[in-house]
Write an enzyme that holds these catalytic residues in place. Structure first.
Site, short mmCIF file in Angstrom:
data_model
loop_
_atom_site.label_atom_id
_atom_site.label_comp_id
_atom_site.label_asym_id
_atom_site.label_seq_id
_atom_site.Cartn_x
_atom_site.Cartn_y
_atom_site.Cartn_z
CB SER A 1 -46.98 -21.58 -3.78
OG SER A 1 -46.41 -20.65 -3.08
CE1 TYR B 1 -46.07 -16.16 -4.62
CE2 TYR B 1 -47.33 -16.69 -6.25
CZ TYR B 1 -46.81 -17.10 -5.04
OH TYR B 1 -47.01 -18.32 -4.61
C1 LIG Z 1 -43.41 -17.62 -6.52
C2 LIG Z 1 -42.40 -18.68 -5.93
C3 LIG Z 1 -41.58 -19.21 -6.83
S1 LIG Z 1 -42.20 -18.21 -4.21
C4 LIG Z 1 -43.68 -18.59 -3.49
C5 LIG Z 1 -43.68 -19.56 -2.40
N1 LIG Z 1 -42.34 -19.86 -2.03
C6 LIG Z 1 -41.85 -19.17 -0.98
O1 LIG Z 1 -42.05 -18.07 -0.68
C7 LIG Z 1 -40.39 -19.74 -0.41
C8 LIG Z 1 -39.37 -18.72 -0.81
C9 LIG Z 1 -37.95 -19.06 -0.26
C10 LIG Z 1 -37.52 -20.61 -0.79
C11 LIG Z 1 -36.02 -20.73 -0.73
N2 LIG Z 1 -35.23 -19.82 -1.10
C12 LIG Z 1 -34.56 -18.96 -0.71
O2 LIG Z 1 -34.57 -18.90 0.59
C13 LIG Z 1 -33.67 -17.86 -1.52
N3 LIG Z 1 -33.11 -17.16 -0.78
C14 LIG Z 1 -35.95 -21.90 -1.20
O3 LIG Z 1 -35.41 -22.06 -2.67
O4 LIG Z 1 -36.15 -23.16 -1.01
C15 LIG Z 1 -44.04 -20.55 -3.43
O5 LIG Z 1 -44.17 -21.73 -3.40
N4 LIG Z 1 -44.39 -19.56 -4.34
C16 LIG Z 1 -43.37 -19.89 -5.64
C17 LIG Z 1 -44.48 -20.27 -6.55
O6 LIG Z 1 -45.56 -19.95 -6.61
O7 LIG Z 1 -43.90 -20.91 -7.75
#
Ligand SMILES: CC1(C)S[C@@H]2[C@H](NC(=O)CCCC[C@H](NC(=O)C[NH3+])C(=O)[O-])C(=O)N2[C@H]1C(=O)[O-]
Length: 351
Positions: free
Chosen positions: A62, A159
């Site tokens: 992100s 978000y």
């Molecule tokens: C708001 C956050 C944290 S989430 C958002 C975006 N990433 C995602 O939406 C991926 C979410 C799933 C990632 C996965 N997790 C799962 O599958 C959990 N079941 C993993 O940890 O690799 C990003 O990048 N942003 C971060 C941000 O802005 O910091």
């Protein structure tokens, strides 16, 4: 007032803690004018036992949202988009609520549901189901609008990746040009970000890069190598690839006024608190964090399968820091890695 010198030993200690909590490797690079401080720990590739080094490229997740916000705000400065106009004025297909404005999308106040909540509910099956898929913006927006809005547009911060997918669709619909071209011509080339690219839907990372390792929900199982993927589930919300030096150059240029006219930079950095303690805030595609020493830094965080990123700079862009741990689905590591901010900008271990 001058900042205290970065505490490089504290950065190294944060890395060691992150490794003890399951990260294969970590890197942090701090840039301040001609000076740079570099710390690399652990491995970039656990099969080849390749040591991590701070020049390696990685998926920034992100942090991509700030690149998209810069493109959008340049279009605002060019008179092509009005921040407070309904987003539907600029989209090929309407969002379900006319009250959603472009500004709501940039500040995560639209209420649009985040489809990744369902997509990645089961972490590895969800990832494996999409890692080679190519989505259109509309397919992702449709996944979101199949669910009700989280809130009345403008009424709350919530978000959602959907917001920055919709912004990518706006950029392309308004200009007729792919976001990749805008990133390259408006940011990567002018700033000479030679290690930054947007190659969606290609799944491979070119050059020297860190492999990413996704932790399974059953944490007793081995990490999954998640390096190769299209990141089509995110695109303008998360598919940029970069390295620490380029991220530092990007955020330093942004906050020192080299990418946006004063009016648009002021809009971007008008922050709204998003935590009860007021220490975390969000502007337009930009996060603010007030650290233990009272210094507020601006940037973004990233979570994409196998990669946790922090990329922040001071309000004048004089000191920037980028940190990576090459694992994800490990909240402990993500929180630990965040302590590089205090070490880098406050010069101390977090209180
Ligand atoms: C708001 C956050 C944290 S989430 C958002 C975006 N990433 C995602 O939406 C991926 C979410 C799933 C990632 C996965 N997790 C799962 O599958 C959990 N079941 C993993 O940890 O690799 C990003 O990048 N942003 C971060 C941000 O802005 O910091």
């Amino acid at each position: 007032p001058a900042l205290p010198a970065p505490d490089v030993a504290a950065v190294a200690a944060v890395h060691r803690t992150a490794l003890s909590q399951g990260a294969p490797g970590a890197l942090t690079r701090i840039d301040e004018g001609p000076r740079s401080y570099r710390v690399a720990t652990g491995e970039a590739d656990t099969a080849a036992h390749t040591p991590m080094d701070t020049g390696r490229r990685f998926r920034v997740g992100s942090v991509s949202k700030t690149f998209t916000s810069v493109v959008l705000l340049q279009l605002v400065a060019e008179g092509k988009v009005d921040l407070d106009a309904p987003a539907n004025r600029y989209l090929p297909e309407p969002l379900p609520d006319e009250r959603i404005t472009v500004r709501h999308l940039l500040s995560h106040r639209s209420g649009l549901y985040d489809y990744t909540n369902d997509m990645f509910y089961n972490t590895v099956p969800g990832f494996e189901a999409v890692r080679n898929k190519v989505f259109s913006y509309q397919e992702l927006i449709d996944l979101s609008t199949a669910r009700p809005l989280n809130n009345t547009p403008g009424a709350a911060y919530s978000y959602s990746n959907t917001n920055f997918v919709a912004l990518g669709a706006i950029v392309e619909h308004v200009t007729g040009t792919p976001v990749a071209t805008h990133y390259q011509e408006r940011i990567f080339t002018p700033l000479r970000l030679k290690h930054t690219s947007y190659v969606h839907p290609r799944t491979t990372i070119s050059g020297s890069y860190a492999r990413g390792y996704l932790r399974q929900d059953d944490t007793t199982l081995p990490l999954v190598d998640s390096t190769e993927q299209t990141v089509s589930w995110a695109q303008s919300a998360g598919a940029v690839i970069s390295n620490a030096k380029d991220l530092n150059r990007f955020f330093s240029a942004l906050l020192s006024g080299k990418l946006l006219p004063e009016e648009q930079l002021r809009e971007m950095t008008t922050m709204v608190p998003v935590t009860a303690d007021g220490k975390q805030s969000y502007g337009l595609g930009l996060r603010g964090r007030t650290l233990s020493c009272g210094t507020t830094v601006y940037g973004h965080t990233g979570t994409v399968q196998g990669y946790y990123t922090y990329a922040f700079t001071t309000s004048d862009g004089r000191r920037s820091m980028a940190s990576l741990a090459n694992t994800s689905n490990n909240g402990t590591v993500n929180t630990t890695l965040g302590a590089t901010l205090d070490a880098s900008f406050c010069g101390t271990d977090p209180a």
